[in-house]
Design a protein around this motif. Structure first.
Motif, PDB file in Angstrom:
ATOM      1  N   ALA A 136     -65.847 -56.610 -50.889  1.00  0.00           N
ATOM      2  CA  ALA A 136     -64.274 -57.256 -49.813  1.00  0.00           C
ATOM      3  C   ALA A 136     -63.241 -56.506 -50.458  1.00  0.00           C
ATOM      4  O   ALA A 136     -62.861 -56.109 -49.641  1.00  0.00           O
ATOM      5  N   GLY A 137     -63.257 -57.063 -52.136  1.00  0.00           N
ATOM      6  CA  GLY A 137     -61.844 -56.030 -52.427  1.00  0.00           C
ATOM      7  C   GLY A 137     -61.632 -54.386 -52.109  1.00  0.00           C
ATOM      8  O   GLY A 137     -60.499 -54.473 -52.100  1.00  0.00           O
ATOM      9  N   GLN A 138     -62.739 -53.810 -52.417  1.00  0.00           N
ATOM     10  CA  GLN A 138     -63.192 -52.549 -52.054  1.00  0.00           C
ATOM     11  C   GLN A 138     -63.090 -52.095 -50.744  1.00  0.00           C
ATOM     12  O   GLN A 138     -61.909 -51.112 -50.170  1.00  0.00           O
ATOM     13  N   SER A 139     -63.565 -53.128 -50.534  1.00  0.00           N
ATOM     14  CA  SER A 139     -62.892 -52.715 -48.423  1.00  0.00           C
ATOM     15  C   SER A 139     -61.880 -52.627 -47.818  1.00  0.00           C
ATOM     16  O   SER A 139     -61.213 -52.122 -47.730  1.00  0.00           O
ATOM     17  N   ALA A 140     -61.112 -53.770 -48.689  1.00  0.00           N
ATOM     18  CA  ALA A 140     -59.416 -54.063 -48.154  1.00  0.00           C
ATOM     19  C   ALA A 140     -58.530 -52.698 -48.964  1.00  0.00           C
ATOM     20  O   ALA A 140     -58.200 -52.203 -48.468  1.00  0.00           O
ATOM     21  N   ALA A 141     -59.416 -52.487 -50.297  1.00  0.00           N
ATOM     22  CA  ALA A 141     -58.784 -51.180 -50.934  1.00  0.00           C
ATOM     23  C   ALA A 141     -58.637 -50.218 -50.205  1.00  0.00           C
ATOM     24  O   ALA A 141     -57.518 -48.675 -49.807  1.00  0.00           O
ATOM     25  N   LEU A 142     -59.820 -49.392 -49.591  1.00  0.00           N
ATOM     26  CA  LEU A 142     -60.151 -48.480 -49.053  1.00  0.00           C
ATOM     27  C   LEU A 142     -59.390 -48.205 -47.463  1.00  0.00           C
ATOM     28  O   LEU A 142     -58.421 -47.320 -46.875  1.00  0.00           O
ATOM     29  N   TYR A 143     -59.681 -49.311 -46.745  1.00  0.00           N
ATOM     30  CA  TYR A 143     -58.419 -50.220 -45.660  1.00  0.00           C
ATOM     31  C   TYR A 143     -57.064 -49.509 -46.173  1.00  0.00           C
ATOM     32  O   TYR A 143     -55.778 -49.257 -44.692  1.00  0.00           O
ATOM     33  N   ALA A 144     -56.218 -49.822 -46.989  1.00  0.00           N
ATOM     34  CA  ALA A 144     -54.790 -49.358 -46.964  1.00  0.00           C
ATOM     35  C   ALA A 144     -54.913 -47.668 -47.209  1.00  0.00           C
ATOM     36  O   ALA A 144     -53.162 -47.477 -46.846  1.00  0.00           O
ATOM     37  N   HIS A 145     -55.904 -47.304 -46.870  1.00  0.00           N
ATOM     38  CA  HIS A 145     -55.242 -46.008 -47.493  1.00  0.00           C
ATOM     39  C   HIS A 145     -55.258 -45.024 -46.453  1.00  0.00           C
ATOM     40  O   HIS A 145     -55.263 -43.994 -46.408  1.00  0.00           O
ATOM     41  N   ILE A 146     -55.962 -45.459 -45.783  1.00  0.00           N
ATOM     42  CA  ILE A 146     -56.213 -44.888 -44.068  1.00  0.00           C
ATOM     43  C   ILE A 146     -55.361 -45.134 -43.125  1.00  0.00           C
ATOM     44  O   ILE A 146     -54.674 -45.983 -43.418  1.00  0.00           O
ATOM     45  N   GLY A 147     -55.585 -43.976 -41.888  1.00  0.00           N
ATOM     46  CA  GLY A 147     -54.489 -43.830 -41.229  1.00  0.00           C
ATOM     47  C   GLY A 147     -54.844 -44.722 -40.645  1.00  0.00           C
ATOM     48  O   GLY A 147     -55.642 -46.064 -40.386  1.00  0.00           O
ATOM     49  N   PRO A 148     -54.776 -44.607 -38.888  1.00  0.00           N
ATOM     50  CA  PRO A 148     -54.539 -45.425 -37.514  1.00  0.00           C
ATOM     51  C   PRO A 148     -56.075 -45.013 -37.244  1.00  0.00           C
ATOM     52  O   PRO A 148     -56.991 -44.428 -37.357  1.00  0.00           O
ATOM     53  N   ALA A 149     -56.418 -46.547 -36.639  1.00  0.00           N
ATOM     54  CA  ALA A 149     -57.601 -47.077 -36.588  1.00  0.00           C
ATOM     55  C   ALA A 149     -57.879 -47.547 -35.519  1.00  0.00           C
ATOM     56  O   ALA A 149     -57.514 -48.256 -35.080  1.00  0.00           O
ATOM     57  N   ILE A 150     -59.472 -47.643 -34.981  1.00  0.00           N
ATOM     58  CA  ILE A 150     -60.389 -47.695 -33.713  1.00  0.00           C
ATOM     59  C   ILE A 150     -61.566 -48.849 -34.097  1.00  0.00           C
ATOM     60  O   ILE A 150     -62.196 -48.359 -34.630  1.00  0.00           O
ATOM     61  N   GLU A 151     -60.925 -49.902 -33.924  1.00  0.00           N
ATOM     62  CA  GLU A 151     -62.203 -51.262 -34.230  1.00  0.00           C
ATOM     63  C   GLU A 151     -63.530 -51.871 -32.842  1.00  0.00           C
ATOM     64  O   GLU A 151     -62.669 -51.220 -31.630  1.00  0.00           O
ATOM     65  N   ALA A 152     -64.207 -50.963 -33.289  1.00  0.00           N
ATOM     66  CA  ALA A 152     -65.772 -50.871 -32.010  1.00  0.00           C
ATOM     67  C   ALA A 152     -66.249 -51.737 -32.670  1.00  0.00           C
ATOM     68  O   ALA A 152     -67.128 -51.517 -34.016  1.00  0.00           O
ATOM     69  N   SER A 153     -67.509 -52.105 -31.481  1.00  0.00           N
ATOM     70  CA  SER A 153     -68.587 -53.040 -32.252  1.00  0.00           C
ATOM     71  C   SER A 153     -69.386 -52.102 -32.780  1.00  0.00           C
ATOM     72  O   SER A 153     -70.135 -50.632 -31.829  1.00  0.00           O
ATOM     73  N   GLY A 154     -70.199 -52.793 -33.994  1.00  0.00           N
ATOM     74  CA  GLY A 154     -71.189 -51.116 -33.773  1.00  0.00           C
ATOM     75  C   GLY A 154     -72.647 -52.012 -34.930  1.00  0.00           C
ATOM     76  O   GLY A 154     -72.890 -53.124 -34.078  1.00  0.00           O
ATOM     77  N   GLY A 155     -72.557 -51.348 -35.877  1.00  0.00           N
ATOM     78  CA  GLY A 155     -73.735 -51.531 -36.722  1.00  0.00           C
ATOM     79  C   GLY A 155     -75.360 -50.933 -36.126  1.00  0.00           C
ATOM     80  O   GLY A 155     -75.375 -50.377 -34.516  1.00  0.00           O
ATOM     81  N   SER A 156     -76.192 -50.150 -36.500  1.00  0.00           N
ATOM     82  CA  SER A 156     -77.247 -49.386 -35.888  1.00  0.00           C
ATOM     83  C   SER A 156     -77.983 -49.570 -34.547  1.00  0.00           C
ATOM     84  O   SER A 156     -77.739 -49.351 -33.976  1.00  0.00           O
ATOM     85  N   ALA A 157     -78.508 -50.688 -35.434  1.00  0.00           N
ATOM     86  CA  ALA A 157     -79.748 -51.438 -33.923  1.00  0.00           C
ATOM     87  C   ALA A 157     -78.553 -52.226 -32.961  1.00  0.00           C
ATOM     88  O   ALA A 157     -79.141 -52.291 -31.847  1.00  0.00           O
ATOM     89  N   GLY A 158     -77.244 -52.532 -32.799  1.00  0.00           N
ATOM     90  CA  GLY A 158     -76.573 -52.534 -32.140  1.00  0.00           C
ATOM     91  C   GLY A 158     -76.293 -51.516 -31.033  1.00  0.00           C
ATOM     92  O   GLY A 158     -76.082 -51.898 -30.282  1.00  0.00           O
ATOM     93  N   ASN A 159     -75.669 -50.833 -31.691  1.00  0.00           N
ATOM     94  CA  ASN A 159     -75.254 -49.733 -30.865  1.00  0.00           C
ATOM     95  C   ASN A 159     -76.932 -48.789 -30.246  1.00  0.00           C
ATOM     96  O   ASN A 159     -77.327 -48.491 -29.093  1.00  0.00           O
ATOM     97  N   THR A 160     -77.640 -49.198 -30.735  1.00  0.00           N
ATOM     98  CA  THR A 160     -79.135 -48.979 -29.982  1.00  0.00           C
ATOM     99  C   THR A 160     -79.500 -49.570 -29.074  1.00  0.00           C
ATOM    100  O   THR A 160     -80.102 -49.215 -27.820  1.00  0.00           O
ATOM    101  N   ALA A 161     -79.151 -50.828 -29.734  1.00  0.00           N
ATOM    102  CA  ALA A 161     -79.398 -51.870 -28.159  1.00  0.00           C
ATOM    103  C   ALA A 161     -78.082 -51.592 -26.501  1.00  0.00           C
ATOM    104  O   ALA A 161     -78.505 -51.611 -25.744  1.00  0.00           O
TER     105      ALA A 161
END
Length: 333
Positions: free
Chosen positions: A42-67
Motif C-alpha cells: 500500500a505504501g509503495q502504491s501511494a508513493a507512486l500515485y503521488a508522482h504520476i500525472g492525471p489518471a483514468i480509473e477503469a475496471s481491469g484485471g486480466s481475466a476481468g478484461n477477457t470476460a
C-alpha cells in the motif's frame, strides 16, 4: 452433462486500473522495468500515485478484461474475482455487470481494500504495471461457485492467481470441478516475471492435464522454457499441452496443437496508443472462436482482431462492440 449456461467463465484478480501516461524517465527514476508487472504494498502504491500525472480509473484485471471482451463478442460470460465492499469495489462490480457479465462473488467486508494497479503508459504504448492486490488475496476455494463452473463450457484462469496460496487452491478447485463436469480449462501465463516465479508449477499444470488450453506471448513462452529460441519453445510447448495460443505482437499469433501449427497475421493498426489488455482481448477472441466452432486459424485471427481494437485507445476493455467489429471483418460468430 449439465447444460451449458455460460460459454466461458473467467477467474482472476479483480483490479481497478489507474492509467496514466508517463515518460521513460519516470520509469528509470522509479527503478521500474518497462512492460512488466510488479507487486507493491500500500505504501509503495501511494508513493507512486503521488508522482504520476492525471489518471483514468477503469475496471481491469486480466481475466476481468477477457470476460468483458467475451461479453462484447456476444458470448454468455461469467466472472469470479474478489473485491472489497468499498467504493472501488462498487465501481468494478458496476462496470463488469453493465457489460453483461455474470458476477456474483461475495465482496470482502472489513478487510483489505479493492485491488488497484497503477499502469504507466509510455509513448510507445507499452504498459508497466504496479499492482497492490488488496482484497484479491482473499480469493479462495469458498469463492468458487461449483454450479457456475459446472455450467461453463470453458473455465479460464489467469497465471497471476498463482501468487497466493488461497488463490492456488481456488485455481485447482475450479479445474477439478470443470473436469468433473466434462468441461475444458484454460490458463494464461500472464507475465514473464510470473513465469520466472512459478515455472515448475506452471509446467506441472500443463503436463498433468490440469489445464487444457494455454495462452502466452512469445516472451512468456521463451521464459517458460528458458530459451531465446521461439521455434524451440513452441516445439516444447506442443509436447506439453493439447492446445495453445501464442501471440507474437506485430507478427500476429500462432495456434498450436500436438499435430498442427496455424499462423494468423496481425491486423493493421493506425497508431498504438496503449498495449494494456491486448493479450486479454486476444484470449477473448480466441475463446469465442473456439466456442463458436471456428477453426484454429480463424480463432487466432479473431483474437488478433480483438487485440488490435484495444491497443488503439486508452484502457484494457473494448471501446466498441467486438461482435459488430467481427461481423464487419467477415467473422461469423
Amino acid at each position: 452433462m449439465q447444460a451449458t449456461r455460460f460459454d466461458v467463465l473467467t477467474i482472476g484478480n479483480a483490479i481497478v486500473d489507474i492509467l496514466a501516461r508517463a515518460e521513460d524517465d519516470l520509469l528509470v527514476a522509479e527503478g521500474l522495468t518497462k512492460g512488466m508487472m510488479r507487486l507493491v504494498d500500500a505504501g509503495q502504491s501511494a508513493a507512486l500515485y503521488a508522482h504520476i500525472g492525471p489518471a483514468i480509473e477503469a475496471s481491469g484485471g486480466s481475466a476481468g478484461n477477457t470476460a468483458a471482451g467475451l461479453a462484447s463478442l456476444g458470448l454468455a460470460t461469467a466472472y469470479i474475482g474478489k473485491v472489497a465492499d468499498d467504493h472501488l469495489g462498487g465501481i468494478f462490480r458496476h462496470d463488469i455487470t453493465a457489460q453483461g457479465v455474470h458476477f456474483a462473488t461475495t465482496p470482502l467486508v472489513g478487510g483489505a481494500p479493492t485491488a488497484t494497479s497503477i499502469i504507466l503508459i509510455t509513448p510507445d504504448g507499452e504498459r508497466t504495471m504496479n499492482t497492490h492486490l488488496g482484497a484479491c488475496t482473499e480469493l479462495g476455494p469458498a469463492d468458487i461457485d461449483a454450479a457456475v463452473v459446472g455450467a461453463a463450457g470453458v473455465t479460464y484462469l489467469e497465471g497471476y492467481l498463482w501468487d497466493r496460496p488461497n488463490a492456488k487452491d481456488a485455481f485447482r478447485a475450479a479445474c477439478a470441478i470443470a473436469h468433473a463436469h466434462g468441461r475444458k480449462t484454460a490458463m494464461t501465463l500472464s507475465d514473464s516475471f510470473c513465469v520466472d516465479r512459478f515455472r515448475a508449477e506452471f509446467l506441472e499444470l500443463m503436463r498433468s492435464g490440469t489445464v487444457d488450453i494455454v495462452f502466452a506471448n512469445d516472451t512468456e513462452l521463451k521464459a517458460l522454457y528458458e530459451t531465446s529460441n521461439l521455434d524451440g519453445a513452441v516445439a516444447l510447448l506442443r509436447a506439453d499441452c493439447a492446445l495453445a495460443a501464442v501471440t507474437l505482437g506485430a507478427e500476429g499469433a500462432l495456434a498450436v496443437t500436438r499435430s498442427e501449427i496455424h499462423h494468423a497475421p496481425a491486423f493493421p493498426v493506425e497508431r498504438v496508443v496503449d498495449l494494456t489488455g491486448a493479450g486479454d482481448q486476444f484470449a477473448a477472441g480466441f475463446l469465442a472462436g473456439i466456442a463458436r466452432g471456428l477453426d484454429l486459424r480463424e480463432a487466432a485471427s479473431l483474437g488478433c482482431l480483438c487485440g488490435t481494437e484495444v491497443i488503439g485507445h486508452i484502457g484494457p476493455r473494448p471501446a466498441v462492440s467486438l461482435k459488430d467489429l467481427a461481423g464487419q471483418s467477415g467473422f461469423v460468430i
